[in-house]
Design an enzyme around this catalytic site. Sequence first.
Site, PDB file in Angstrom:
ATOM      1  N   ASN A 175       2.906  -0.339  -3.427  1.00 26.25           N
ATOM      2  CA  ASN A 175       3.163   0.352  -2.066  1.00 26.25           C
ATOM      3  C   ASN A 175       3.194   1.809  -2.193  1.00 26.25           C
ATOM      4  OD1 ASN A 175       3.117  -2.253  -1.343  1.00 26.25           O
ATOM      5  ND2 ASN A 175       5.538  -2.348  -0.714  1.00 26.25           N
ATOM      6  N   VAL A 176       2.633   2.668  -1.202  1.00 29.24           N
ATOM      7  CA  VAL A 176       2.666   4.005  -0.988  1.00 29.24           C
ATOM      8  C   VAL A 176       3.409   4.500   0.043  1.00 29.24           C
ATOM      9  CG1 VAL A 176       0.364   4.266  -2.020  1.00 29.24           C
ATOM     10  CG2 VAL A 176       0.682   4.030   0.583  1.00 29.24           C
ATOM     11  N   HIS A 183       0.417   2.883  -7.385  1.00 33.06           N
ATOM     12  CA  HIS A 183      -0.902   3.383  -6.593  1.00 33.06           C
ATOM     13  C   HIS A 183      -0.289   4.720  -5.840  1.00 33.06           C
ATOM     14  CE1 HIS A 183      -2.484  -0.871  -6.136  1.00 33.06           C
ATOM     15  NE2 HIS A 183      -2.490  -0.297  -7.128  1.00 33.06           N
ATOM     16  N   GLY A 195       5.817 -10.329  -2.008  1.00 27.81           N
ATOM     17  CA  GLY A 195       5.052  -9.558  -1.090  1.00 27.81           C
ATOM     18  C   GLY A 195       3.506  -9.072  -1.619  1.00 27.81           C
ATOM     19  N   SER A 212      -0.498 -10.107  -2.463  1.00 25.17           N
ATOM     20  CA  SER A 212      -1.502 -11.134  -2.632  1.00 25.17           C
ATOM     21  C   SER A 212      -2.083 -11.330  -4.304  1.00 25.17           C
ATOM     22  CB  SER A 212      -2.805 -10.967  -1.932  1.00 25.17           C
ATOM     23  OG  SER A 212      -3.138  -9.558  -2.390  1.00 25.17           O
ATOM     24  N   ASP A 264       2.777 -17.108   1.773  1.00 26.79           N
ATOM     25  CA  ASP A 264       1.403 -17.756   1.619  1.00 26.79           C
ATOM     26  C   ASP A 264       1.511 -17.829  -0.096  1.00 26.79           C
ATOM     27  OD1 ASP A 264       0.911 -17.942   4.313  1.00 26.79           O
ATOM     28  OD2 ASP A 264       0.072 -15.817   4.296  1.00 26.79           O
TER      29      ASP A 264
HETATM   30  P1  OAD Z   1      -1.874  -7.477   0.790  1.00 24.83           P
HETATM   31  O1  OAD Z   1      -2.248  -7.239   1.947  1.00 24.83           O
HETATM   32  O2  OAD Z   1      -3.323  -7.939  -0.361  1.00 24.83           O
HETATM   33  O3  OAD Z   1      -0.978  -8.802   0.385  1.00 24.83           O
HETATM   34  C1  OAD Z   1       0.050  -8.894   1.108  1.00 24.83           C
HETATM   35  C2  OAD Z   1       0.877 -10.186   0.711  1.00 24.83           C
HETATM   36  O4  OAD Z   1       2.123 -10.178   1.306  1.00 24.83           O
HETATM   37  C3  OAD Z   1      -0.110 -11.450   1.226  1.00 24.83           C
HETATM   38  O5  OAD Z   1       0.096 -12.439   0.242  1.00 24.83           O
HETATM   39  C4  OAD Z   1       1.096 -12.050   2.130  1.00 24.83           C
HETATM   40  O6  OAD Z   1       1.172 -13.455   2.467  1.00 24.83           O
HETATM   41  C5  OAD Z   1       2.420 -11.600   1.881  1.00 24.83           C
HETATM   42  N1  OAD Z   1       3.323 -11.362   3.147  1.00 24.83           N
HETATM   43  C6  OAD Z   1       3.105 -11.000   4.277  1.00 24.83           C
HETATM   44  N2  OAD Z   1       4.458 -10.931   4.818  1.00 24.83           N
HETATM   45  C7  OAD Z   1       5.249 -11.148   4.054  1.00 24.83           C
HETATM   46  C8  OAD Z   1       6.802 -11.063   3.927  1.00 24.83           C
HETATM   47  N3  OAD Z   1       7.662 -10.889   4.859  1.00 24.83           N
HETATM   48  N4  OAD Z   1       7.501 -11.504   2.798  1.00 24.83           N
HETATM   49  C9  OAD Z   1       6.781 -11.652   1.647  1.00 24.83           C
HETATM   50  N5  OAD Z   1       5.493 -11.563   1.499  1.00 24.83           N
HETATM   51  C10 OAD Z   1       4.858 -11.338   2.544  1.00 24.83           C
HETATM   52  O7  OAD Z   1      -1.402  -6.643  -0.214  1.00 24.83           O
HETATM   53  P2  OAD Z   1      -1.105  -6.027  -1.676  1.00 24.83           P
HETATM   54  O8  OAD Z   1      -1.001  -7.231  -2.557  1.00 24.83           O
HETATM   55  O9  OAD Z   1       0.070  -5.145  -1.918  1.00 24.83           O
HETATM   56  O10 OAD Z   1      -4.260  -0.920  -3.043  1.00 24.83           O
HETATM   57  O11 OAD Z   1      -2.461  -5.412  -2.068  1.00 24.83           O
HETATM   58  C11 OAD Z   1      -2.488  -4.626  -3.480  1.00 24.83           C
HETATM   59  C12 OAD Z   1      -3.252  -3.585  -3.240  1.00 24.83           C
HETATM   60  O12 OAD Z   1      -4.443  -3.621  -2.466  1.00 24.83           O
HETATM   61  C13 OAD Z   1      -2.702  -2.259  -2.343  1.00 24.83           C
HETATM   62  O13 OAD Z   1      -1.660  -1.613  -3.210  1.00 24.83           O
HETATM   63  C14 OAD Z   1      -3.765  -1.673  -1.989  1.00 24.83           C
HETATM   64  C15 OAD Z   1      -4.623  -2.618  -1.427  1.00 24.83           C
HETATM   65  O14 OAD Z   1      -5.974  -2.183  -1.500  1.00 24.83           O
HETATM   66  C16 OAD Z   1      -4.661   0.407  -2.934  1.00 24.83           C
HETATM   67  O15 OAD Z   1      -4.805   1.055  -1.950  1.00 24.83           O
HETATM   68  C17 OAD Z   1      -5.205   1.025  -4.415  1.00 24.83           C
END
Ligand code: OAD
Length: 256
Positions: free
Chosen positions: A107-108, A124, A199, A201, A227
Site C-alpha cells: 500500500n502507498v 510500492h 488484504g 489478492s 475472498d
Molecule cells: P487488490 O485490490 O488486488 O486486492 C484487495 C484484496 O483485499 C482482495 O483480495 C479482497 O478480497 C481483499 N479485501 C477486501 N476487503 C478486505 C478486508 N476488509 N479485509 C481483508 N481483505 C479484504 O489489492 P492488492 O492485492 O493490494 O500495485 O493489489 C496489489 C497491487 O496491485 C497494488 O499494490 C497496486 C495494484 O496494482 C501498484 O500500484 C504497483
Amino acid sequence: MTTDDLDAMIADAAGRLRRAGHVCCLTGAGISAESGVATFRGAGGLWEGRRVEDVATPGAFTRDPEDVWQFYLWRRRQLVDKKPNAGHDALAEIERVLADFTLITQNVDNLHRLAGSSNVIELHGNVWTDRCTACPRENRSNKAPNASSESILDQIPHCENCGEMMRPGVVWFGEMLPADALAAAQEVSARCDVMLVAGTSAVVQPAASLAYWAQASGAAIIEINPDATPLSPLVDIRLPLPAGQVLPQIAQALSG
Ligand code: OAD
C-alpha cells in the site's frame, strides 16, 4: 464457520505467532478497505474508471505528466481524511508485543505508519512522496491539492536540486520495485517462521511471490481475506473475514 471454529483458528494463529522467532506480515489494499480506501480490483475498485496504462505506467507519465499528476493528486485528496482502522491498529499492537516483527506493505497510503507501525517496508512507495525524475532527491509532502482547482499544471513540483520535474514516489506497472525495499522484503520473508497475509489478492508480482518464498523456506502462512486468492489453497490457516475484525482478535489473544 461457527464461532467456536473461528475462536479455535484465532487461538491457533496466536499460538503460532507467540512461538515464532520472527514474524512478517504482507498487506495489500484490502487492509485499508475498512478505512474507506478503494481497493484496486473488483467492483468499485480504483482501476474501474481508468485504464492502468493511462495513469500508472512510465509511458503514461512521458506522454502526459499532467494527467498522471492529476490522478495521484486525486488519490491524495481521497486519502487526506482517511484514518487507520482496527486492522492497522492491531498490526501496530502485534509489532509492540512480538520481539521481531516486520510489516511488508504493497500500500502507498501511509496508514500503517499513521497507526504506529514502525518496522515497515513499503514495496510500492508512498503516495505522499515526490521523487525527482533526474536525481536522487525525494520529498515528503503532506499537502493535498485544493479540490476546486481545475488544472494542476502549475502545481507539478520541480526538483529543488536540479530543476527537473518531480514524479509521484510510487511504483508503476512495468517498473522495478525499489531495490533496497525488495531485498529487505525477500530477506525477512525467507527468515520468518510465520507470515500473515492480509488484504491482498496475491496476484501482483513480485509482492505475491514473497508468501510462496516464505512458505518454501518453512514458514507457516496465515491468510486473512474474505475472498479466496490463488494463495488460499496453500495456506496453513485461512481466516475468511475482514482484517479489521480478525486482526484485533489475534492481537488480543497475543497480549492476553
Ligand atoms: P487488490 O485490490 O488486488 O486486492 C484487495 C484484496 O483485499 C482482495 O483480495 C479482497 O478480497 C481483499 N479485501 C477486501 N476487503 C478486505 C478486508 N476488509 N479485509 C481483508 N481483505 C479484504 O489489492 P492488492 O492485492 O493490494 O500495485 O493489489 C496489489 C497491487 O496491485 C497494488 O499494490 C497496486 C495494484 O496494482 C501498484 O500500484 C504497483
